[in-house]
Design an enzyme around this catalytic site. Structure first.
Site, PDB file in Angstrom:
ATOM      1  N   ASN A   5       6.163  -6.013   5.305  1.00  0.00           N
ATOM      2  CA  ASN A   5       6.556  -7.393   5.618  1.00  0.00           C
ATOM      3  C   ASN A   5       6.450  -8.308   4.410  1.00  0.00           C
ATOM      4  OD1 ASN A   5       3.722  -6.878   5.954  1.00  0.00           O
ATOM      5  ND2 ASN A   5       3.520  -8.924   6.780  1.00  0.00           N
ATOM      6  N   GLY A   6       5.354  -8.171   3.637  1.00  0.00           N
ATOM      7  CA  GLY A   6       5.167  -9.016   2.459  1.00  0.00           C
ATOM      8  C   GLY A   6       6.255  -8.765   1.428  1.00  0.00           C
ATOM      9  N   MET A  26      -5.625   3.431  10.451  1.00  0.00           N
ATOM     10  CA  MET A  26      -4.925   2.225   9.988  1.00  0.00           C
ATOM     11  C   MET A  26      -4.273   1.484  11.149  1.00  0.00           C
ATOM     12  SD  MET A  26      -3.391   4.334   6.974  1.00  0.00           S
ATOM     13  CE  MET A  26      -3.494   5.642   8.105  1.00  0.00           C
ATOM     14  N   GLY A  27      -4.005   0.222  10.897  1.00  0.00           N
ATOM     15  CA  GLY A  27      -3.381  -0.622  11.901  1.00  0.00           C
ATOM     16  C   GLY A  27      -4.016  -1.991  11.864  1.00  0.00           C
ATOM     17  N   ILE A  43      -4.808   9.855   4.439  1.00  0.00           N
ATOM     18  CA  ILE A  43      -3.556   9.867   5.195  1.00  0.00           C
ATOM     19  C   ILE A  43      -2.433   9.221   4.376  1.00  0.00           C
ATOM     20  CG2 ILE A  43      -2.387   8.917   7.235  1.00  0.00           C
ATOM     21  CD1 ILE A  43      -5.059   9.181   8.738  1.00  0.00           C
ATOM     22  N   ASP A 103       1.868   1.467   9.390  1.00  0.00           N
ATOM     23  CA  ASP A 103       1.400   0.963  10.687  1.00  0.00           C
ATOM     24  C   ASP A 103       2.517   0.911  11.731  1.00  0.00           C
ATOM     25  OD1 ASP A 103      -0.900   0.575   9.270  1.00  0.00           O
ATOM     26  OD2 ASP A 103      -0.867  -1.618   9.322  1.00  0.00           O
ATOM     27  N   GLY A 106       0.834  -1.204   0.000  1.00  0.00           N
ATOM     28  CA  GLY A 106       0.000   0.000   0.000  1.00  0.00           C
ATOM     29  C   GLY A 106       0.869   1.254   0.000  1.00  0.00           C
TER      30      GLY A 106
HETATM   31  N1  LIG Z   1       5.444 -14.412   1.773  1.00  0.00           N
HETATM   32  C1  LIG Z   1       5.708 -13.756   0.648  1.00  0.00           C
HETATM   33  N2  LIG Z   1       6.683 -14.163  -0.176  1.00  0.00           N
HETATM   34  C2  LIG Z   1       6.954 -13.513  -1.326  1.00  0.00           C
HETATM   35  N3  LIG Z   1       6.314 -12.392  -1.712  1.00  0.00           N
HETATM   36  C3  LIG Z   1       5.330 -11.921  -0.933  1.00  0.00           C
HETATM   37  C4  LIG Z   1       4.970 -12.568   0.289  1.00  0.00           C
HETATM   38  N4  LIG Z   1       3.963 -11.871   0.859  1.00  0.00           N
HETATM   39  C5  LIG Z   1       3.698 -10.842   0.037  1.00  0.00           C
HETATM   40  N5  LIG Z   1       4.507 -10.868  -1.047  1.00  0.00           N
HETATM   41  C6  LIG Z   1       4.515  -9.908  -2.148  1.00  0.00           C
HETATM   42  O1  LIG Z   1       4.955  -8.642  -1.664  1.00  0.00           O
HETATM   43  C7  LIG Z   1       4.206  -7.602  -2.258  1.00  0.00           C
HETATM   44  C8  LIG Z   1       3.651  -6.681  -1.204  1.00  0.00           C
HETATM   45  O2  LIG Z   1       2.974  -7.422  -0.186  1.00  0.00           O
HETATM   46  P1  LIG Z   1       1.799  -6.768   0.675  1.00  0.00           P
HETATM   47  O3  LIG Z   1       1.474  -7.716   1.764  1.00  0.00           O
HETATM   48  O4  LIG Z   1       0.694  -6.352  -0.218  1.00  0.00           O
HETATM   49  O5  LIG Z   1       2.391  -5.409   1.219  1.00  0.00           O
HETATM   50  P2  LIG Z   1       3.497  -5.093   2.314  1.00  0.00           P
HETATM   51  O6  LIG Z   1       4.809  -5.342   1.705  1.00  0.00           O
HETATM   52  O7  LIG Z   1       3.267  -3.670   2.611  1.00  0.00           O
HETATM   53  O8  LIG Z   1       3.224  -5.998   3.477  1.00  0.00           O
HETATM   54  C9  LIG Z   1       3.142  -8.243  -3.119  1.00  0.00           C
HETATM   55  O9  LIG Z   1       3.541  -8.118  -4.460  1.00  0.00           O
HETATM   56  C10 LIG Z   1       3.110  -9.672  -2.661  1.00  0.00           C
HETATM   57  O10 LIG Z   1       2.809 -10.557  -3.708  1.00  0.00           O
HETATM   58  O1  LIG Z   2      -6.860  -0.918   0.473  1.00  0.00           O
HETATM   59  P1  LIG Z   2      -5.483  -1.474   0.411  1.00  0.00           P
HETATM   60  O2  LIG Z   2      -4.623  -0.809  -0.593  1.00  0.00           O
HETATM   61  O3  LIG Z   2      -5.463  -2.950   0.282  1.00  0.00           O
HETATM   62  O4  LIG Z   2      -4.787  -1.113   1.753  1.00  0.00           O
HETATM   63  C1  LIG Z   2      -5.311  -1.255   3.040  1.00  0.00           C
HETATM   64  C2  LIG Z   2      -4.185  -1.518   3.986  1.00  0.00           C
HETATM   65  O5  LIG Z   2      -3.105  -0.675   3.737  1.00  0.00           O
HETATM   66  C3  LIG Z   2      -2.457  -0.325   4.956  1.00  0.00           C
HETATM   67  O6  LIG Z   2      -2.679   1.020   5.190  1.00  0.00           O
HETATM   68  C4  LIG Z   2      -0.978  -0.603   4.851  1.00  0.00           C
HETATM   69  O7  LIG Z   2      -0.788  -1.885   4.420  1.00  0.00           O
HETATM   70  P2  LIG Z   2       0.638  -2.374   3.894  1.00  0.00           P
HETATM   71  O8  LIG Z   2       1.628  -2.090   4.990  1.00  0.00           O
HETATM   72  O9  LIG Z   2       0.478  -3.844   3.637  1.00  0.00           O
HETATM   73  O10 LIG Z   2       0.957  -1.616   2.672  1.00  0.00           O
HETATM   74  C5  LIG Z   2      -3.159  -1.162   6.015  1.00  0.00           C
HETATM   75  O11 LIG Z   2      -3.153  -0.548   7.251  1.00  0.00           O
HETATM   76  C6  LIG Z   2      -4.514  -1.347   5.391  1.00  0.00           C
HETATM   77  O12 LIG Z   2      -5.159  -2.481   5.873  1.00  0.00           O
HETATM   78 MG   LIG Z   3       2.006  -6.090   5.109  1.00  0.00          MG
END
Ligand SMILES: Nc1ncnc2c1ncn2[C@@H]1O[C@H](COP(=O)(O)OP(=O)(O)O)[C@@H](O)[C@H]1O
Ligand SMILES: O=P(O)(O)OC[C@H]1O[C@](O)(COP(=O)(O)O)[C@@H](O)[C@@H]1O
Ligand SMILES: [Mg+2]
EC number: 2.7.1.11
Length: 531
Positions: free
Chosen positions: A273-274, A346-347, A456, A303, A183
């Site tokens: 984290n993802g 958010m959170g 935000i 967050d 996001g």
């Molecule tokens: N466990 C994972 N292993 C590899 N890629 C991942 C994993 N989790 C999420 N991703 C990839 O990372 C990107 C961002 O993940 P997302 O959870 O949407 O946001 P954030 O990085 O903010 O947590 C996405 O393209 C998703 O496919």
């Molecule tokens: O509507 P979207 O883009 O999926 O995002 C909503 C999420 O984005 C956030 O603001 C931030 O999420 P990420 O850290 O995964 O980018 C969360 O708090 C909220 O749940």
């Molecule tokens: Mg995340």
């Protein structure tokens, strides 16, 4: 500056390694805490899983050498991967980055920076930053994070970030790429800007942006964006990401195929984290294929839920902006007859934004966060307290974090493209319950609901976040040139550090409901425990 003292910290726990709520990303990185019951026994064991192997190791505190062994284990865990781990014969060259000049030093000092100078401003590879700075004289001290029952002082050092005297890439051979995933978060453009500027100062000419997150690696219709100082000069003046963001996307293997095709050997990954789980996967896959590619992350989470760091960029801005929403809710509630304002912030897992915004605004009567359970109904519930507030003050404002009270909203099992659980809307639920409740007791209530999430997230970074982004972006480039990979950059105790990715993403950082910060929030709102 966020303090570590309000991060969740049971009495006896491997420092920071609280396995309360896993992101479910990497089981091999989970840590186990020491139970208080076990701690009372003479012989106490702590389980530590080494991130590179799933074998458990035990600490036997009756062993006189346990501390040395713990520290050795810690050092191994926090060791930062380097390309020479794979390419043993890879040789370094003198850095082209010099603190006395604003241009690459290739021409001026062809043989490298003169080493007879006393001051050169480089970081020594052996420089370390102390991760924990408080000596707790007792496990009962506020916020104590103890390793053993006596709360023995154990130094835990992590690698200091910054420019090295020797680098492992010739700038003319570098093709650097930047990708922003997940996001939006205030400050993304500031980080992009400073990565590009610093790369140019090293002398890199080939810099590209991958459009729309990891998706940009596989979607043939999306072309990479050439980046230069000229392109990024003013991007920090607006929010969002110049490159675009996305969730979901190609497999790790497809991403690495794409890196190979494009000839990218330095990848900067901005995300939460993802994204970092992905970055670590890319790093491992590159190693497996014996590619001389470095992958460096910059943690982006509005967050503020990444482990070990004082704070992440965008959080300060989010708290500041959230106060505008709170202030509007307060004015609406205060100006209405029996006005009640509900603000959802958010959170997903952590209530840092809600807690800090409530505390900073001083206008919140009830703050609800995911870490602290509560009842809506019943004599001790939120609604009964609201009735009391309406009777005594005439109005009330509630601040609720999006992940709070998920037990009250319908579970769908739905996930977004990245696999994150789609949460039920607790803000809307609370608003409806308030309306129903006051109608049921025949008391007038004028309820207004504000969800400022996207307003935000889309903001540009404030000054303090802007500076944080600058330093993080610079240090990401220094780390890459120094040959480190599979790392991320963070601020620990006001110092900038490099951390191995698995150590920061195994579970979300949470608000400690026993912390003084949460207590301060409660004393500010004046709310009771809703249980
Ligand atoms: N466990 C994972 N292993 C590899 N890629 C991942 C994993 N989790 C999420 N991703 C990839 O990372 C990107 C961002 O993940 P997302 O959870 O949407 O946001 P954030 O990085 O903010 O947590 C996405 O393209 C998703 O496919
Ligand atoms: O509507 P979207 O883009 O999926 O995002 C909503 C999420 O984005 C956030 O603001 C931030 O999420 P990420 O850290 O995964 O980018 C969360 O708090 C909220 O749940
Ligand atoms: Mg995340």
């Amino acid at each position: 500056m966020g303090s570590l003292s309000h991060v969740i910290s049971p009495k006896l726990i491997l420092p920071h390694l609280n396995s309360r709520r896993s992101y479910g990303l990497s089981k091999s990185n989970s840590r186990t805490l020491i139970s208080t019951r076990a701690a009372k026994k003479v012989r106490v064991f702590a389980e530590i899983k080494n991130q590179s192997s799933s074998s458990k190791k035990e600490i036997n505190f009756s062993d006189p050498d346990w501390k040395t062994k713990f520290q050795k284990e810690f050092e191994e865990r926090f060791n930062i991967p380097h390309i020479t781990d794979i390419f043993e014969d890879d040789v370094s060259i003198p850095s082209t980055f010099c603190l006395k000049m604003r241009t690459p030093i290739t021409e001026a000092f062809a043989a490298g920076y003169p080493s007879d100078e006393e001051w050169h401003g480089y970081i020594n590879n052996n420089d370390r930053v102390l991760l924990k700075t408080i000596y707790y004289s007792s496990p009962r001290s506020a916020g104590a994070e103890c390793i053993d029952p006596n709360c023995t002082w154990v130094e835990q050092w992590v690698h200091r970030a910054g420019p090295r005297e020797k680098i492992y890439f010739k700038p003319e051979e570098v093709k650097a790429a930047i990708v922003t995933c997940g996001g939006l978060c205030p400050g993304l453009n500031d980080v992009i800007r400073h990565i590009v500027i610093t790369l140019e100062i090293y002398g890199v000419k080939k810099i590209v942006g991958i459009p729309f997150g990891y998706r940009g690696f596989s979607d043939k219709e999306l072309t990479e964006m050439p980046l230069s100082r000229k392109v990024v000069q003013n991007i920090h003046l607006s929010g969002g990401s110049l490159l675009g963001v996305s969730r979901g996307g190609p497999s790790i293997s497809d991403i690495v195929d794409s890196l190979e095709e494009r000839g990218i050997n330095m990848l900067f990954v901005l995300g939460g984290n993802g994204t970092h789980a992905g970055a670590n996967g890319i790093h491992n896959e590159c190693r497996k294929r014996r590619l001389k590619v470095v992958v460096v992350g910059v943690p982006k989470t509005i967050d503020n839920d990444i482990l070990l760091m004082d704070k992440t960029f965008g959080f300060d801005t989010a708290v500041e902006e959230a106060q505008r929403a709170i202030n509007s809710a307060y004015i609406e509630a205060h100006s209405a007859y029996h006005g009640i304002g509900v603000v959802k912030l958010m959170g997903r897992s952590s209530g840092f934004i809600a807690m800090h915004a409530s505390l900073a605004s001083g206008q919140i009567d009830i703050c609800l966060i995911p870490e602290v359970p509560f009842n809506l109904h019943g004599p001790h519930g939120v609604l009964t307290h609201l009735k009391y507030l309406i009777e005594t003050k005439g109005s009330a404002v509630i601040c609720v974090a999006e992940g709070a009270g998920q037990n009250f909203v319908q579970k769908t099992n739905a996930t977004d493209a990245s696999g994150n659980a789609v949460l039920g809307d607790i803000g809307v639920h609370i608003q409806q319950e308030i309306k129903k409740y006051f109608k049921g007791i025949d008391v007038h209530a004028d309820v207004k609901y504000i969800d400022p999430t996207y307003m935000i997230r889309a903001c540009r970074a404030n000054a303090s976040d802007g500076i944080l982004c600058t330093v993080l972006g610079q240090n990401a480039v220094h780390g890459a040139f120094a040959g480190y990979s599979g790392i991320t950059v963070g601020i620990c105790n006001t110092h900038y550090v490099y951390l191995p990715i698995p150590e920061v993403i195994s579970y979300p950082r949470l608000v400690d409901r026993n912390s003084r910060m949460w207590h301060r929030c409660l004393t500010s709102t004046g709310q009771p425990d809703f249980l």
